[in-house]
Design a protein around this motif. Structure first.
Motif, short mmCIF file in Angstrom:
data_model
loop_
_atom_site.label_atom_id
_atom_site.label_comp_id
_atom_site.label_asym_id
_atom_site.label_seq_id
_atom_site.Cartn_x
_atom_site.Cartn_y
_atom_site.Cartn_z
N VAL A 102 0.82 -1.22 0.00
CA VAL A 102 0.00 0.00 0.00
C VAL A 102 0.85 1.27 0.00
O VAL A 102 0.30 2.37 -0.11
CB VAL A 102 -0.99 0.03 1.19
N LYS A 103 2.16 1.11 0.10
CA LYS A 103 3.04 2.29 0.10
C LYS A 103 2.86 3.07 -1.19
O LYS A 103 2.83 2.50 -2.28
CB LYS A 103 4.50 1.87 0.25
N GLY A 104 2.74 4.39 -1.05
CA GLY A 104 2.52 5.23 -2.22
C GLY A 104 1.07 5.36 -2.63
O GLY A 104 0.72 6.18 -3.48
N ARG A 105 0.19 4.53 -2.06
CA ARG A 105 -1.25 4.60 -2.40
C ARG A 105 -2.09 5.00 -1.19
O ARG A 105 -3.07 5.73 -1.33
CB ARG A 105 -1.74 3.25 -2.93
N PHE A 106 -1.75 4.51 -0.03
CA PHE A 106 -2.50 4.80 1.19
C PHE A 106 -1.72 5.80 2.03
O PHE A 106 -0.48 5.77 2.07
CB PHE A 106 -2.73 3.54 2.01
N ILE A 107 -2.45 6.68 2.70
CA ILE A 107 -1.81 7.65 3.59
C ILE A 107 -2.55 7.64 4.92
O ILE A 107 -3.77 7.82 4.96
CB ILE A 107 -1.84 9.07 2.99
N ILE A 108 -1.80 7.47 6.00
CA ILE A 108 -2.39 7.53 7.33
C ILE A 108 -2.07 8.89 7.94
O ILE A 108 -0.96 9.41 7.78
CB ILE A 108 -1.88 6.37 8.22
N ASN B 63 -6.04 5.43 -1.87
CA ASN B 63 -6.01 5.95 -3.23
C ASN B 63 -5.61 4.85 -4.20
O ASN B 63 -4.96 3.87 -3.82
CB ASN B 63 -5.04 7.11 -3.32
N ARG B 64 -5.97 5.04 -5.46
CA ARG B 64 -5.63 4.07 -6.52
C ARG B 64 -5.95 2.65 -6.06
O ARG B 64 -5.12 1.75 -6.14
CB ARG B 64 -4.17 4.22 -6.91
N LEU B 65 -7.17 2.50 -5.61
CA LEU B 65 -7.59 1.22 -5.05
C LEU B 65 -7.59 0.12 -6.10
O LEU B 65 -7.87 0.35 -7.29
CB LEU B 65 -8.97 1.35 -4.41
N LYS B 66 -7.29 -1.08 -5.63
CA LYS B 66 -7.25 -2.27 -6.47
C LYS B 66 -8.25 -3.29 -5.92
O LYS B 66 -8.55 -3.29 -4.72
CB LYS B 66 -5.85 -2.88 -6.45
#
Length: 124
Positions: free
Chosen positions: A63-69, A83-86
């Motif tokens: 999830v690195k680069g797509r999810f932000i906590i 973001n940019r969910l799969k």
């Protein structure tokens, strides 16, 4: 520590969602807050976590680069921006809390405090 997760939903691949975790309790500011997920038939897995002061964050590689906590101490919430969910991100997402990053990342089910899950479904 009490945790209440919200914000799941159903999106198309490439879309975005924001999950929120409302945190309360006498000593919640001492704890790390994390997000975990569990897909049907699979083990619960660590997704991301943040210290309450926000200085340290950790993510699973996928999830690195797509999810932000992030955290908003004014509202006692921790958010997870997806973001940019799969389709493979489809799972029941939980927020949880403990004092130890390593334990949360390597032994999710040992994490001390849990909220209820919120479903994220990503269609291809």
């Amino acid at each position: 520590v009490q945790l209440q997760a919200s914000g799941g939903g159903h999106v198309q691949a490439g879309g975005s969602l924001r999950l929120s975790c409302a945190v309360s309790g006498d000593t919640f500011d001492e704890y790390i807050i994390g997000w975990f997920r569990q897909a049907p038939g699979k083990d619960r897995e660590f997704v991301a976590a943040i210290t309450w002061n926000g200085q340290i964050t950790k993510y699973r590689n996928s999830v690195k680069g797509r999810f932000i906590i992030s955290r908003d101490n004014g509202y006692n919430t921790v958010s997870l921006h997806l973001n940019r969910l799969k389709p493979e991100d489809t799972a029941l997402y939980y927020c949880a809390s403990d004092l130890n990053f390593l334990k949360m990342a390597t032994s999710p089910t040992s994490t001390r405090y849990w909220g209820q899950g919120t479903q994220v479904t990503v269609s291809s």
